[in-house]
Scaffold this active site. Structure first.
Site, PDB file in Angstrom:
ATOM      1  N   ASN A 318       9.539  62.705  86.776  1.00 37.58           N
ATOM      2  CA  ASN A 318      10.221  63.371  86.095  1.00 37.58           C
ATOM      3  C   ASN A 318      11.546  63.629  86.678  1.00 37.58           C
ATOM      4  O   ASN A 318      11.667  65.182  86.277  1.00 37.58           O
ATOM      5  CB  ASN A 318       9.076  64.836  85.361  1.00 37.58           C
ATOM      6  CG  ASN A 318       9.930  65.101  84.171  1.00 37.58           C
ATOM      7  OD1 ASN A 318      10.403  64.874  83.601  1.00 37.58           O
ATOM      8  ND2 ASN A 318       8.854  66.398  83.643  1.00 37.58           N
ATOM      9  N   HIS A 349       6.668  74.748  81.296  1.00 35.29           N
ATOM     10  CA  HIS A 349       6.422  73.449  80.301  1.00 35.29           C
ATOM     11  C   HIS A 349       5.809  74.540  79.715  1.00 35.29           C
ATOM     12  O   HIS A 349       4.843  73.638  78.241  1.00 35.29           O
ATOM     13  CB  HIS A 349       5.434  73.519  81.898  1.00 35.29           C
ATOM     14  CG  HIS A 349       5.998  71.896  82.544  1.00 35.29           C
ATOM     15  ND1 HIS A 349       6.641  72.440  83.674  1.00 35.29           N
ATOM     16  CD2 HIS A 349       5.078  71.190  82.596  1.00 35.29           C
ATOM     17  CE1 HIS A 349       7.192  71.252  84.105  1.00 35.29           C
ATOM     18  NE2 HIS A 349       6.574  69.789  83.928  1.00 35.29           N
TER      19      HIS A 349
END
EC number: 2.3.1.-
Length: 495
Positions: A318, A349
């Site tokens: 990521n 998140h």
């Protein structure tokens, strides 16, 4: 999930059409902005229904905040609002509507839009308020010197290439692509001077797109055939814990977490291919004149699977999110930047308790790994044979630590996460704390560490090239600014 894949495949076809029929040489930036935005909002509406209005509301209010607050403090207000709005949406989705479901949901795209809103707000603040000498080289390169129009802002946040799965890109890179300046500028930057060898033809992304689609196909095949036979939940099965030996349990832990990664490989690589198919993501040529289409790539699979340190894994997993965390948090934190960065990552998140357990564990692992590396690594780098053995051992340790750390991220809830950790007697938590008590943790200047210092012998060349990717930023339109930006990039690379 089917809607998501269908929409992404439609976006891939739309990207080919966009590059062919709405090329910057044939169409004005205004038309390209309008079409990219409308296609993006249509895909969002098809995939998520009226929940897609959240994307427009979040972007619209953030733009209004930028206009009325002014450049001095807008980055703080935009950051608080965008992250707060995202968190409220995640709370309502998780605890009111659909706990524990991994189906495609509207908060996923909002996570990317939140990154774009906050990063652009900081870039405008850097470019229009702070003095040049107060900026780091990377901040100076990314700084935006004028307020974007509402159309440019919506296009950046909601374009069809990145609205469903990203990846994050810098505002300057996106505007440069829309205006059709990315090829010439990237060519100049890659060579350090004007080079007419490649200036006659627009580089084709077809080979890069085909390669990435092949990776998508293999990842999807692996996910559909292998992943379901190796569920992460089996790590907390009572019978398995009671009968399996420690080596068997750790081996299954590793393979089950490795099997969980291909779905991310599929989603992120497909998103990268969509951007490339539209002509976005070109990063110049290598020394052999081969085109490089990895400007906004989100992962490097080989470096993930063969990482020899916790940091190396995070740097290649990521990637654009790691850069966002670095730019908006780590570089600007006044104290404990590592802890603040992991906490921000957990908040971004979502609101599942497992996320917080993972990232708090990640803080311990990162600090312990840094302490070990600073204190013992220099004893093992003189001899290539000894260094290879060191890399093998650190690879095994890294894979075990990563697998141990991310189990709560997959299990989501507190009870199964603690069941897993208690079955392992919290061994790596205790080991990390002991390491921090035994080994002194040297204070290092933020950003001063060289990435190649944590790479294994077998990936040295690729990792050196990855430095260029992380510091590749678009340049401005006029010749003088272009040279200034090129110098800025090389200064950032040296740093």
């Amino acid at each position: 999930q089917v809607n998501f894949v269908v929409c992404q495949l439609f976006a891939l076809l739309a990207a080919v059409w966009f590059r062919t029929y709405l090329h910057s040489s044939k169409t004005s930036p205004f038309i390209r902005h309008v079409v990219a935005t409308l296609l993006g909002l249509y895909l969002a509406l098809f995939c998520f229904g009226w929940y897609a209005l959240h994307f427009v509301i979040q972007s619209g209010i953030s733009y209004y905040i930028m206009i009325i607050i002014g450049v001095e403090n807008m980055h703080k207000y935009c950051f608080v609002f965008a992250l707060g709005y995202l968190t409220v949406c995640q709370i309502t989705r998780v605890y009111i509507f659909d706990y524990g479901q991994y189906s495609a949901d509207f908060s996923g795209p909002m996570m990317i839009i939140t990154q774009k809103i906050t990063s652009l707000a900081f870039e405008i603040h850097d470019g229009m308020f702070r003095k040049n000498e107060d900026l780091t080289p990377s901040q100076r390169c990314l700084a935006v010197r004028r307020m974007p129009s509402l159309l440019e802002y919506l296009s950046y946040n909601c374009n069809f290439m990145g609205i469903l799965a990203g990846p994050l890109c810098s505002y300057k890179d996106y505007i440069t692509f829309i205006e059709g300046r990315s090829y010439q500028l990237q060519q100049s930057e890659a060579n350090g001077k004007e080079d007419t060898k490649y200036e006659q033809t627009d580089p084709s992304p077809n080979i890069a797109v085909a390669q990435k689609l092949l990776i998508c196909g293999l990842s999807l095949l692996f996910h559909m055939t292998i992943t379901k036979t190796l569920p992460v939940e089996y790590n907390i099965d009572d019978n398995f814990r009671a009968t399996a030996s420690w080596p068997v349990r750790f081996f299954y832990l590793y393979v089950s977490l490795m099997a969980a990664r291909p779905k991310y490989y599929f989603a992120w690589t497909l998103a990268d291919a969509i951007n490339n198919a539209a002509g976005f993501g070109f990063r110049g040529y290598d020394k052999n004149g081969v085109t490089r289409w990895d400007l906004i790539s989100n992962l490097r699979i080989q470096q993930i699977e063969f990482s020899t340190s916790f940091k190396m894994f995070l740097d290649n997993w990521n990637i654009q999110t790691a850069l966002w965390l670095k730019r908006v948090c780590y570089e600007r934190a006044t104290f404990s930047p590592t802890i603040q960065t992991f906490i921000l990552s957990a908040i971004w998140h979502g609101v599942y308790p497992g996320y917080y357990l993972t990232f708090l564990t990640g803080v311990l692992m990162t600090l312990a790994a840094r302490a070990i590396r600073n204190n013992i690594r220099h004893y093992f780098v003189e001899s290539p044979a000894v260094k290879l053995c060191y890399d093998i051992v650190t690879w095994m340790a890294t894979q075990a630590a990563i697998s141990y750390t991310v189990v709560p991220f997959v299990l989501l809830s507190v009870k199964p996460s603690f069941t897993f950790y208690s079955s392992c007697y919290f061994c790596l938590h205790i080991a990390s704390i002991l390491v921090l008590l035994v080994f002194p943790l040297k204070r290092t200047q933020k950003g001063s560490k060289k990435h190649e210092s944590v790479q294994p012998v077998w990936s040295r060349t690729v990792e050196e090239e990855s430095l260029l990717q992380k510091n590749s930023y678009s340049t401005t339109n006029n010749s003088f600014s272009q040279k200034q930006e090129i110098t800025c990039r090389y200064q950032a690379l040296k740093q």
